[in-house]
Design a protein around this motif. Structure first.
Motif, PDB file in Angstrom:
ATOM      1  N   ILE A  34     -22.682  32.040  27.673  1.00  0.00           N
ATOM      2  CA  ILE A  34     -23.951  32.714  27.992  1.00  0.00           C
ATOM      3  C   ILE A  34     -25.136  31.874  27.510  1.00  0.00           C
ATOM      4  O   ILE A  34     -26.151  31.761  28.208  1.00  0.00           O
ATOM      5  CB  ILE A  34     -23.996  34.124  27.370  1.00  0.00           C
ATOM      6  CG1 ILE A  34     -22.898  34.996  27.973  1.00  0.00           C
ATOM      7  CG2 ILE A  34     -25.353  34.773  27.595  1.00  0.00           C
ATOM      8  CD1 ILE A  34     -23.033  35.259  29.449  1.00  0.00           C
ATOM      9  N   LYS A  35     -25.019  31.283  26.313  1.00  0.00           N
ATOM     10  CA  LYS A  35     -26.124  30.467  25.793  1.00  0.00           C
ATOM     11  C   LYS A  35     -26.400  29.271  26.694  1.00  0.00           C
ATOM     12  O   LYS A  35     -27.556  28.919  26.943  1.00  0.00           O
ATOM     13  CB  LYS A  35     -25.821  30.019  24.357  1.00  0.00           C
ATOM     14  CG  LYS A  35     -25.990  31.136  23.328  1.00  0.00           C
ATOM     15  CD  LYS A  35     -25.366  30.790  21.999  1.00  0.00           C
ATOM     16  CE  LYS A  35     -26.132  29.737  21.262  1.00  0.00           C
ATOM     17  NZ  LYS A  35     -25.608  29.517  19.905  1.00  0.00           N
ATOM     18  N   ASN A  36     -25.343  28.649  27.210  1.00  0.00           N
ATOM     19  CA  ASN A  36     -25.539  27.545  28.140  1.00  0.00           C
ATOM     20  C   ASN A  36     -26.230  28.005  29.425  1.00  0.00           C
ATOM     21  O   ASN A  36     -27.095  27.309  29.967  1.00  0.00           O
ATOM     22  CB  ASN A  36     -24.188  26.890  28.481  1.00  0.00           C
ATOM     23  CG  ASN A  36     -23.680  26.004  27.350  1.00  0.00           C
ATOM     24  OD1 ASN A  36     -24.426  25.655  26.443  1.00  0.00           O
ATOM     25  ND2 ASN A  36     -22.408  25.661  27.403  1.00  0.00           N
ATOM     26  N   GLU A  37     -25.837  29.189  29.899  1.00  0.00           N
ATOM     27  CA  GLU A  37     -26.472  29.738  31.099  1.00  0.00           C
ATOM     28  C   GLU A  37     -27.949  30.043  30.844  1.00  0.00           C
ATOM     29  O   GLU A  37     -28.810  29.779  31.685  1.00  0.00           O
ATOM     30  CB  GLU A  37     -25.746  31.012  31.544  1.00  0.00           C
ATOM     31  CG  GLU A  37     -24.392  30.771  32.172  1.00  0.00           C
ATOM     32  CD  GLU A  37     -24.505  30.013  33.484  1.00  0.00           C
ATOM     33  OE1 GLU A  37     -25.309  30.416  34.341  1.00  0.00           O
ATOM     34  OE2 GLU A  37     -23.794  29.000  33.633  1.00  0.00           O
ATOM     35  N   VAL A  38     -28.240  30.602  29.673  1.00  0.00           N
ATOM     36  CA  VAL A  38     -29.631  30.932  29.325  1.00  0.00           C
ATOM     37  C   VAL A  38     -30.475  29.664  29.255  1.00  0.00           C
ATOM     38  O   VAL A  38     -31.593  29.613  29.776  1.00  0.00           O
ATOM     39  CB  VAL A  38     -29.693  31.701  27.984  1.00  0.00           C
ATOM     40  CG1 VAL A  38     -31.134  31.815  27.488  1.00  0.00           C
ATOM     41  CG2 VAL A  38     -29.093  33.094  28.142  1.00  0.00           C
ATOM     42  N   LEU A  39     -29.940  28.625  28.617  1.00  0.00           N
ATOM     43  CA  LEU A  39     -30.678  27.367  28.503  1.00  0.00           C
ATOM     44  C   LEU A  39     -30.929  26.746  29.878  1.00  0.00           C
ATOM     45  O   LEU A  39     -32.019  26.207  30.138  1.00  0.00           O
ATOM     46  CB  LEU A  39     -29.904  26.382  27.622  1.00  0.00           C
ATOM     47  CG  LEU A  39     -29.858  26.725  26.126  1.00  0.00           C
ATOM     48  CD1 LEU A  39     -28.947  25.753  25.394  1.00  0.00           C
ATOM     49  CD2 LEU A  39     -31.256  26.706  25.519  1.00  0.00           C
ATOM     50  N   ALA A  40     -29.928  26.839  30.763  1.00  0.00           N
ATOM     51  CA  ALA A  40     -30.106  26.312  32.121  1.00  0.00           C
ATOM     52  C   ALA A  40     -31.190  27.099  32.856  1.00  0.00           C
ATOM     53  O   ALA A  40     -32.041  26.515  33.557  1.00  0.00           O
ATOM     54  CB  ALA A  40     -28.782  26.378  32.884  1.00  0.00           C
ATOM     55  N   GLN A  41     -31.177  28.420  32.681  1.00  0.00           N
ATOM     56  CA  GLN A  41     -32.206  29.253  33.314  1.00  0.00           C
ATOM     57  C   GLN A  41     -33.596  28.917  32.776  1.00  0.00           C
ATOM     58  O   GLN A  41     -34.571  28.862  33.544  1.00  0.00           O
ATOM     59  CB  GLN A  41     -31.912  30.730  33.072  1.00  0.00           C
ATOM     60  CG  GLN A  41     -30.799  31.293  33.925  1.00  0.00           C
ATOM     61  CD  GLN A  41     -30.680  32.795  33.769  1.00  0.00           C
ATOM     62  OE1 GLN A  41     -31.678  33.505  33.641  1.00  0.00           O
ATOM     63  NE2 GLN A  41     -29.467  33.291  33.768  1.00  0.00           N
ATOM     64  N   GLN A  42     -33.672  28.707  31.471  1.00  0.00           N
ATOM     65  CA  GLN A  42     -34.966  28.387  30.872  1.00  0.00           C
ATOM     66  C   GLN A  42     -35.532  27.095  31.458  1.00  0.00           C
ATOM     67  O   GLN A  42     -36.730  27.005  31.754  1.00  0.00           O
ATOM     68  CB  GLN A  42     -34.832  28.251  29.352  1.00  0.00           C
ATOM     69  CG  GLN A  42     -34.511  29.537  28.627  1.00  0.00           C
ATOM     70  CD  GLN A  42     -35.623  30.571  28.668  1.00  0.00           C
ATOM     71  OE1 GLN A  42     -35.889  31.158  29.712  1.00  0.00           O
ATOM     72  NE2 GLN A  42     -36.278  30.787  27.549  1.00  0.00           N
ATOM     73  N   ALA A  43     -34.677  26.095  31.630  1.00  0.00           N
ATOM     74  CA  ALA A  43     -35.126  24.818  32.207  1.00  0.00           C
ATOM     75  C   ALA A  43     -35.628  25.018  33.634  1.00  0.00           C
ATOM     76  O   ALA A  43     -36.675  24.474  34.030  1.00  0.00           O
ATOM     77  CB  ALA A  43     -33.983  23.809  32.174  1.00  0.00           C
ATOM     78  N   GLU A  44     -34.886  25.805  34.413  1.00  0.00           N
ATOM     79  CA  GLU A  44     -35.290  26.066  35.796  1.00  0.00           C
ATOM     80  C   GLU A  44     -36.587  26.866  35.856  1.00  0.00           C
ATOM     81  O   GLU A  44     -37.441  26.628  36.723  1.00  0.00           O
ATOM     82  CB  GLU A  44     -34.174  26.806  36.528  1.00  0.00           C
ATOM     83  CG  GLU A  44     -32.930  25.944  36.750  1.00  0.00           C
ATOM     84  CD  GLU A  44     -31.785  26.732  37.353  1.00  0.00           C
ATOM     85  OE1 GLU A  44     -31.999  27.911  37.712  1.00  0.00           O
ATOM     86  OE2 GLU A  44     -30.681  26.177  37.481  1.00  0.00           O
ATOM     87  N   LEU A  45     -36.724  27.829  34.941  1.00  0.00           N
ATOM     88  CA  LEU A  45     -37.941  28.649  34.916  1.00  0.00           C
ATOM     89  C   LEU A  45     -39.166  27.817  34.538  1.00  0.00           C
ATOM     90  O   LEU A  45     -40.255  28.007  35.083  1.00  0.00           O
ATOM     91  CB  LEU A  45     -37.769  29.810  33.924  1.00  0.00           C
ATOM     92  CG  LEU A  45     -36.869  30.952  34.394  1.00  0.00           C
ATOM     93  CD1 LEU A  45     -36.507  31.856  33.218  1.00  0.00           C
ATOM     94  CD2 LEU A  45     -37.559  31.770  35.493  1.00  0.00           C
ATOM     95  N   ARG A  46     -38.996  26.901  33.583  1.00  0.00           N
ATOM     96  CA  ARG A  46     -40.112  26.034  33.185  1.00  0.00           C
ATOM     97  C   ARG A  46     -40.548  25.145  34.354  1.00  0.00           C
ATOM     98  O   ARG A  46     -41.741  24.884  34.551  1.00  0.00           O
ATOM     99  CB  ARG A  46     -39.716  25.166  31.990  1.00  0.00           C
ATOM    100  CG  ARG A  46     -39.526  25.959  30.698  1.00  0.00           C
ATOM    101  CD  ARG A  46     -40.779  26.690  30.269  1.00  0.00           C
ATOM    102  NE  ARG A  46     -40.623  27.340  28.974  1.00  0.00           N
ATOM    103  CZ  ARG A  46     -41.518  28.143  28.428  1.00  0.00           C
ATOM    104  NH1 ARG A  46     -42.645  28.408  29.089  1.00  0.00           N
ATOM    105  NH2 ARG A  46     -41.315  28.693  27.252  1.00  0.00           N
ATOM    106  N   LEU A  47     -39.572  24.674  35.138  1.00  0.00           N
ATOM    107  CA  LEU A  47     -39.886  23.874  36.316  1.00  0.00           C
ATOM    108  C   LEU A  47     -40.577  24.731  37.374  1.00  0.00           C
ATOM    109  O   LEU A  47     -41.563  24.315  37.984  1.00  0.00           O
ATOM    110  CB  LEU A  47     -38.601  23.263  36.887  1.00  0.00           C
ATOM    111  CG  LEU A  47     -38.767  22.401  38.153  1.00  0.00           C
ATOM    112  CD1 LEU A  47     -39.654  21.191  37.864  1.00  0.00           C
ATOM    113  CD2 LEU A  47     -37.403  21.944  38.653  1.00  0.00           C
TER     114      LEU A  47
END
Length: 247
Positions: A34-47
């Protein structure tokens, strides 16, 4: 009889610790994914934030903030399941309870009765962990299905020899007797699994055990109705006045 009670209690603790150990294995894999998924989402959201129109910026920031809270919760869950040693400090219990109530009452301002002796009561423990226990139990009380009106929430603190008992009671929907021990098991929940992971009460019990205490679920009669009561028993920490009196 006392020996039998102690043996039964020790067995219950061993069983619970085994379940916590099993939950630790599950939670380690689960949290890592889940933490990896959250971090991936955060990167996409920042973009996405750099490309999205102005009217969507607040919505994106809200999702980012929610992901950050989830990430922090997962980190905290991992620490508690690993049974890391608490960082003890002397805590004024009334102030801790008031802080827990304040954080939850922002969501729901039901009437609350806080009953304490006028003399200050102190406990020794990790402030953040104990605050999370009280907040979780109070939040659970507010979220209990309300089958009676008006809704009542009563928090009573009593000193019993060298211990402090914190009783958090509400008149929401009763918990079946067969479920009263199960509610503390990791990943068990009476709420829909899509909205609840079943970790809250097991984390609470683990924190209380780490603080050399106990937590129990009971019922009692009050105001001509049945109240569901979570009882937390923790070692009391003597106030400076008490220590001075001994000298």
């Amino acid at each position: 009889r006392q020996m039998l009670n102690y043996s039964s209690e020790a067995r219950d603790v061993r069983i619970f610790n085994r379940k916590i150990s099993e939950a630790d294995t599950v939670s380690r894999v689960f949290c890592h994914y889940i933490k990896n998924e959250v971090l991936a989402q955060q990167a996409e959201l920042r973009l996405l934030e750099t490309k999205a129109p102005t009217e969507l910026q607040d919505d994106i920031l809200n999702v980012v903030a929610r992901n950050e809270r989830m990430y922090a919760y997962l980190n905290n869950a991992r620490k508690i399941f690993k049974q890391e040693k608490a960082a003890p400090e002397r805590i004024l219990l009334k102030a801790l309870l008031e802080e827990a109530l304040e954080s939850v009452q922002k969501v729901d301002r039901a009437a609350v009765e806080l009953i304490m002796d006028p003399e200050p009561v102190y406990i020794l423990g990790d402030r953040y962990q104990l605050l999370s226990v009280l907040t979780s139990l109070i939040k659970n009380a507010y979220e209990a299905p309300r089958v009676r009106k008006p809704f009542r929430l009563r928090i009573q603190v009593s000193r019993q020899w060298k211990y402090v008992c914190i009783a958090i009671a509400n008149n929401g929907q009763r918990i079946a007797r067969k479920d009263r021990k199960k509610v503390f098991e990791p990943f068990y929940s009476t709420k829909p699994s899509t909205s609840n992971w079943g970790l809250g009460l097991s984390l609470c019990k683990n924190i209380v055990i780490l603080h050399h205490g106990k937590i129990m679920l009971t019922e009692e009669q009050a105001h001509n109705e049945i109240m569901t009561v979570f009882n937390i028993i923790l070692p009391a920490h003597e106030s400076e006045t008490d220590e001075g009196d001994k000298e």
